[in-house]
Design an enzyme around this catalytic site. Structure first.
Site, PDB file in Angstrom:
ATOM      1  N   ASN A   9       0.925  -1.244  -0.038  1.00  0.00           N
ATOM      2  CA  ASN A   9       0.026   0.029  -0.057  1.00  0.00           C
ATOM      3  C   ASN A   9       1.021   1.280  -0.194  1.00  0.00           C
ATOM      4  O   ASN A   9       0.760   2.058   0.839  1.00  0.00           O
ATOM      5  CB  ASN A   9      -0.974  -0.079   1.127  1.00  0.00           C
ATOM      6  CG  ASN A   9      -2.086   1.013   1.047  1.00  0.00           C
ATOM      7  OD1 ASN A   9      -2.151   1.692   0.006  1.00  0.00           O
ATOM      8  ND2 ASN A   9      -2.508   1.425   2.327  1.00  0.00           N
ATOM      9  N   GLU A  34       0.859  -3.074  -5.020  1.00  0.00           N
ATOM     10  CA  GLU A  34       0.472  -1.774  -4.825  1.00  0.00           C
ATOM     11  C   GLU A  34       1.570  -0.895  -4.368  1.00  0.00           C
ATOM     12  O   GLU A  34       1.597  -0.213  -3.471  1.00  0.00           O
ATOM     13  CB  GLU A  34      -0.785  -1.795  -3.814  1.00  0.00           C
ATOM     14  CG  GLU A  34      -1.852  -0.678  -3.984  1.00  0.00           C
ATOM     15  CD  GLU A  34      -3.007  -0.465  -3.191  1.00  0.00           C
ATOM     16  OE1 GLU A  34      -3.733   0.344  -3.029  1.00  0.00           O
ATOM     17  OE2 GLU A  34      -3.181  -1.719  -2.476  1.00  0.00           O
ATOM     18  N   ASP A 147      -2.462 -10.034  -3.856  1.00  0.00           N
ATOM     19  CA  ASP A 147      -3.678  -9.327  -3.364  1.00  0.00           C
ATOM     20  C   ASP A 147      -4.632  -9.935  -4.465  1.00  0.00           C
ATOM     21  O   ASP A 147      -4.564  -9.193  -5.381  1.00  0.00           O
ATOM     22  CB  ASP A 147      -3.501  -8.050  -3.050  1.00  0.00           C
ATOM     23  CG  ASP A 147      -4.934  -7.498  -2.697  1.00  0.00           C
ATOM     24  OD1 ASP A 147      -5.878  -8.270  -2.340  1.00  0.00           O
ATOM     25  OD2 ASP A 147      -5.001  -5.988  -2.423  1.00  0.00           O
ATOM     26  N   ASN A 149      -7.915  -9.536  -3.810  1.00  0.00           N
ATOM     27  CA  ASN A 149      -9.318  -8.834  -3.644  1.00  0.00           C
ATOM     28  C   ASN A 149     -10.555  -9.879  -3.637  1.00  0.00           C
ATOM     29  O   ASN A 149     -11.565  -9.269  -4.109  1.00  0.00           O
ATOM     30  CB  ASN A 149      -9.489  -7.622  -4.661  1.00  0.00           C
ATOM     31  CG  ASN A 149      -8.782  -6.404  -3.990  1.00  0.00           C
ATOM     32  OD1 ASN A 149      -8.890  -6.101  -2.850  1.00  0.00           O
ATOM     33  ND2 ASN A 149      -7.816  -5.831  -4.778  1.00  0.00           N
ATOM     34  N   HIS A 246      -2.289  -4.269   4.751  1.00  0.00           N
ATOM     35  CA  HIS A 246      -2.229  -5.773   4.538  1.00  0.00           C
ATOM     36  C   HIS A 246      -1.182  -6.434   5.291  1.00  0.00           C
ATOM     37  O   HIS A 246      -0.045  -5.751   5.636  1.00  0.00           O
ATOM     38  CB  HIS A 246      -1.994  -6.099   2.974  1.00  0.00           C
ATOM     39  CG  HIS A 246      -3.107  -5.855   2.019  1.00  0.00           C
ATOM     40  ND1 HIS A 246      -3.777  -6.827   1.743  1.00  0.00           N
ATOM     41  CD2 HIS A 246      -3.596  -4.609   1.993  1.00  0.00           C
ATOM     42  CE1 HIS A 246      -4.830  -6.225   0.858  1.00  0.00           C
ATOM     43  NE2 HIS A 246      -4.765  -5.054   0.949  1.00  0.00           N
TER      44      HIS A 246
END
Length: 259
Positions: A9, A34, A147, A149, A246
């Site tokens: 992130n 990310e 990830d 999602n 995360h």
């Protein structure tokens, strides 16, 4: 073999933590998602890690993935590419020619969350499934990390958060996840090793102390070809590390027997 996947992130905000994770765990492969950074703004401490090949695929302020491959783990620099269905820098694939072991493909993946464009998420998952099936047909070992999602099943969401009308828990998304596993001949390493763990989350909403209380979702996975997954010995999600929303997932595989 040790493979770590982590949605950071924003890697510029967590460069020191990435460096710490590499130093502490000494992974053979580190997959990041990310990263939210253009390559010319990459922090030096993670762009030039001693003993690692580093491959970055990103853009300013949004999305992006990366791969670090330990030099001693491969017989040469890994070739890295992006399948045709890649958009917004969401997948990077490394073909790793391992020392004294068959080669393996490792992909760092950041599936769209679907919030701004749900059809794009569905298209990505369909394309990923088709691609994984092609890799399986070629006979190559494959590891998908990242990830996704999607919370695969109810057990992957804290009871207070369960709602199959929420994106990430939709029946359509879960069906696509299962289709990916089937088509690619893949195993969900974390769940196979810990089938009844109902607190194995990897993402927590950044409010109301959700992380501290472990009120979360499992969105981050290591999916491996069946023969490779059979050698997995551990695959925890590490809630205690880092300041991303995360946690890293760390998969460890036993060495292959050699004749």
């Amino acid at each position: 073999m040790k493979i770590i996947t982590w949605n950071v992130n924003g890697v510029r905000a967590r460069a020191e933590q990435v460096a710490e994770l590499i130093q502490r765990e000494q992974p053979d492969v580190l997959c990041l998602q990310e990263i939210k950074v253009a390559i010319d703004h990459l922090p030096k401490e993670i762009g030039e890690v001693p003993g690692y090949f580093a491959k970055w695929h990103g853009m300013k302020g949004y999305s992006g993935v990366a791969l670090h491959v330990r030099e001693a783990f491969t017989s040469g620099g890994p070739s890295v590419w992006h399948p045709e269905f890649d958009h917004e820098a969401r997948i990077a694939v490394a073909e790793i020619k391992r020392v004294a072991a068959p080669p393996v493909l490792v992909a760092s993946i950041y599936v769209p969350n679907g919030g701004k464009d749900f059809p794009a998420k569905i298209r990505f998952l369909h394309a990923l499934t088709t691609w994984a099936a092609e890799i399986r047909a070629s006979g190559r070992a494959l590891v998908l990390c990242g990830d996704f999602n999607v919370a695969r099943a109810e057990i992957d969401v804290h009871p207070r958060e369960r709602n199959n009308r929420l994106m990430g828990q939709l029946p359509e998304e879960r069906a696509l996840f299962e289709g990916l596993l089937e088509a690619g001949g893949l195993r969900d390493v974390g769940r196979d090793l810990d089938p009844t763990n109902d607190a194995m989350y990897s993402w927590w909403a950044p409010w109301r102390n959700m992380r501290q209380r472990n009120v979360g979702w499992r969105l981050d996975y290591v999916l491996a070809s069946a023969a490779l997954a059979a050698r997995a010995v551990s695959c925890p999600a590490v809630r205690e590390f880092g300041t991303s929303d995360h946690g890293p997932v760390i998969a460890t595989f036993a060495e292959e027997a050699t004749s």
